[in-house]
Design an enzyme around this catalytic site. Structure first.
Site, mmCIF file in Angstrom:
data_model
loop_
_atom_site.group_PDB
_atom_site.id
_atom_site.type_symbol
_atom_site.label_atom_id
_atom_site.label_comp_id
_atom_site.label_asym_id
_atom_site.label_seq_id
_atom_site.Cartn_x
_atom_site.Cartn_y
_atom_site.Cartn_z
ATOM 1 N N ASN A 264 0.865 -1.183 0.000
ATOM 2 C CA ASN A 264 0.000 0.000 0.000
ATOM 3 C C ASN A 264 0.901 1.232 0.000
ATOM 4 O OD1 ASN A 264 -1.903 1.989 0.348
ATOM 5 N ND2 ASN A 264 -2.370 1.470 2.470
ATOM 6 N N TRP A 265 1.054 1.831 -1.179
ATOM 7 C CA TRP A 265 1.955 2.990 -1.295
ATOM 8 C C TRP A 265 1.397 4.241 -0.636
ATOM 9 C CZ3 TRP A 265 4.108 3.026 -7.022
ATOM 10 C CH2 TRP A 265 5.010 1.973 -7.173
ATOM 11 N N LYS A 266 0.098 4.230 -0.320
ATOM 12 C CA LYS A 266 -0.558 5.417 0.246
ATOM 13 C C LYS A 266 -0.317 6.612 -0.688
ATOM 14 C CE LYS A 266 -0.273 3.340 4.787
ATOM 15 N NZ LYS A 266 -0.169 3.514 6.247
ATOM 16 N N HIS B 103 -9.756 1.537 4.746
ATOM 17 C CA HIS B 103 -8.543 1.702 5.545
ATOM 18 C C HIS B 103 -8.805 2.738 6.633
ATOM 19 C CE1 HIS B 103 -4.411 2.580 6.686
ATOM 20 N NE2 HIS B 103 -4.044 1.492 6.036
ATOM 21 N N GLU C 155 -7.125 5.046 7.899
ATOM 22 C CA GLU C 155 -6.713 6.418 7.595
ATOM 23 C C GLU C 155 -7.804 7.150 6.817
ATOM 24 O OE1 GLU C 155 -1.958 5.303 7.398
ATOM 25 O OE2 GLU C 155 -3.092 5.574 5.545
ATOM 26 N N GLU D 58 -5.945 -4.658 10.806
ATOM 27 C CA GLU D 58 -4.967 -3.594 11.043
ATOM 28 C C GLU D 58 -5.302 -2.883 12.347
ATOM 29 O OE1 GLU D 58 -2.857 -2.237 7.143
ATOM 30 O OE2 GLU D 58 -4.640 -1.049 7.490
ATOM 31 N N GLY E 13 1.879 2.472 11.282
ATOM 32 C CA GLY E 13 2.873 3.524 11.175
ATOM 33 C C GLY E 13 3.573 3.888 12.467
ATOM 34 N N SER F 110 2.798 -1.958 10.855
ATOM 35 C CA SER F 110 4.224 -1.987 11.211
ATOM 36 C C SER F 110 4.867 -3.355 10.964
ATOM 37 C CB SER F 110 4.426 -1.550 12.665
ATOM 38 O OG SER F 110 4.014 -0.200 12.839
#
Length: 250
Positions: free
Chosen positions: A9-11, A95, A97, A167, A173, A212
């Site tokens: 997942n490159w975000k 997700h 975020e 997650e 992160g 992580s």
């Protein structure tokens, strides 16, 4: 036996030049891993680049979100059919975020999940709890509620051949990953919840761990019975680290 799956997942990272370098390195370094699934989920503008560079490789590509609507006057949205136009086969749904920053409800996420399934995309549904919820001991209740919205609307059978990524929000992160035992307990709970309603769907469902993950802890996580792979953020931007995680999965 379920094949392991590792998803990058490159975000919101990358540009045409750096993407080219990273994808070339992916193709070179990850080509030996034929016995696992590898996916890279890129920002929307780079789907065409991913399609062009990866179409003859062992790496699939996908997006990080999609619209809950199939078509219409929804400025700034991207539909499942549009993702299919660029050869995407996976899409990340819900997700944390996005759910936090853009106030996505469980109902919206459920609709997006079904949009993906309807259009032949494999949804990667993200579920997880906050640190406060874990410390209060209600983590399974929280994750169960996230799954229930989909189950109650569409039935447990929609989880057949789908992907769920556990997650824990407190691990994303932060460098603080869940232990193998903590992750396995939640993965077992998720699979068991689906199995009660649809045993075949539970068997085919892949459950990833995200939060992580790095080459050092990947082995301890991926050896667990119900952990079918990983959803990788930061380490997916470094080919050596991502290769190490893929090696652990293989």
């Amino acid at each position: 036996m379920r094949q392991k799956l590792v998803v990058a997942n490159w975000k919101m990272h990358g540009n045409l030049v750096s993407n080219k370098q990273l994808l070339e390195a992916y193709i070179e370094k990850l080509s030996p891993f034929k016995n696992i699934g590898i996916v890279v989920c890129v920002p929307y503008p780079y789907l065409a680049q991913a399609q062009s560079m990866l179409q003859n490789s062992n790496i699939a590509w996908g997006a990080q979100n999609l619209s809950k609507d199939p078509v219409g006057p929804f400025t700034g949205e991207v539909s499942a059919a549009m993702l299919k136009d660029f050869g995407a086969s996976y899409v990340i749904i819900g997700h944390s975020e996005r759910a936090t920053a853009y106030c996505e409800s469980d109902e919206n996420i459920a609709t997006k999940f079904m949009q993906a399934k309807t259009h032949g995309l494999t949804p990667i549904l993200c579920v997880g709890e906050t640190l406060i919820e874990r410390e209060a001991g209600v983590m399974q209740m929280v994750v169960g509620k996230q799954l229930d919205t989909i189950i109650n609307t569409y039935g447990a059978a929609v989880f057949a051949n789908a992907v769920v990524s556990y997650e824990p929000i407190w691990a994303i992160g932060t460098g603080l990953a869940a232990s193998g035992e903590q992750a396995q307990t939640m993965h077992e709970f998720i699979r068991g919840k689906i199995a009660i309603l649809d045993q075949a769907a539970a068997i085919s469902l892949k459950i990833l761990y995200g939060g992580s993950v790095n080459p050092q802890n990947a082995v301890q996580l991926l050896v667990m019975q119900d952990i079918d792979g990983g959803l990788i953020g930061r380490c997916s931007l470094n080919v050596q680290e991502f290769e190490g995680i893929c090696r652990a999965a293989a």
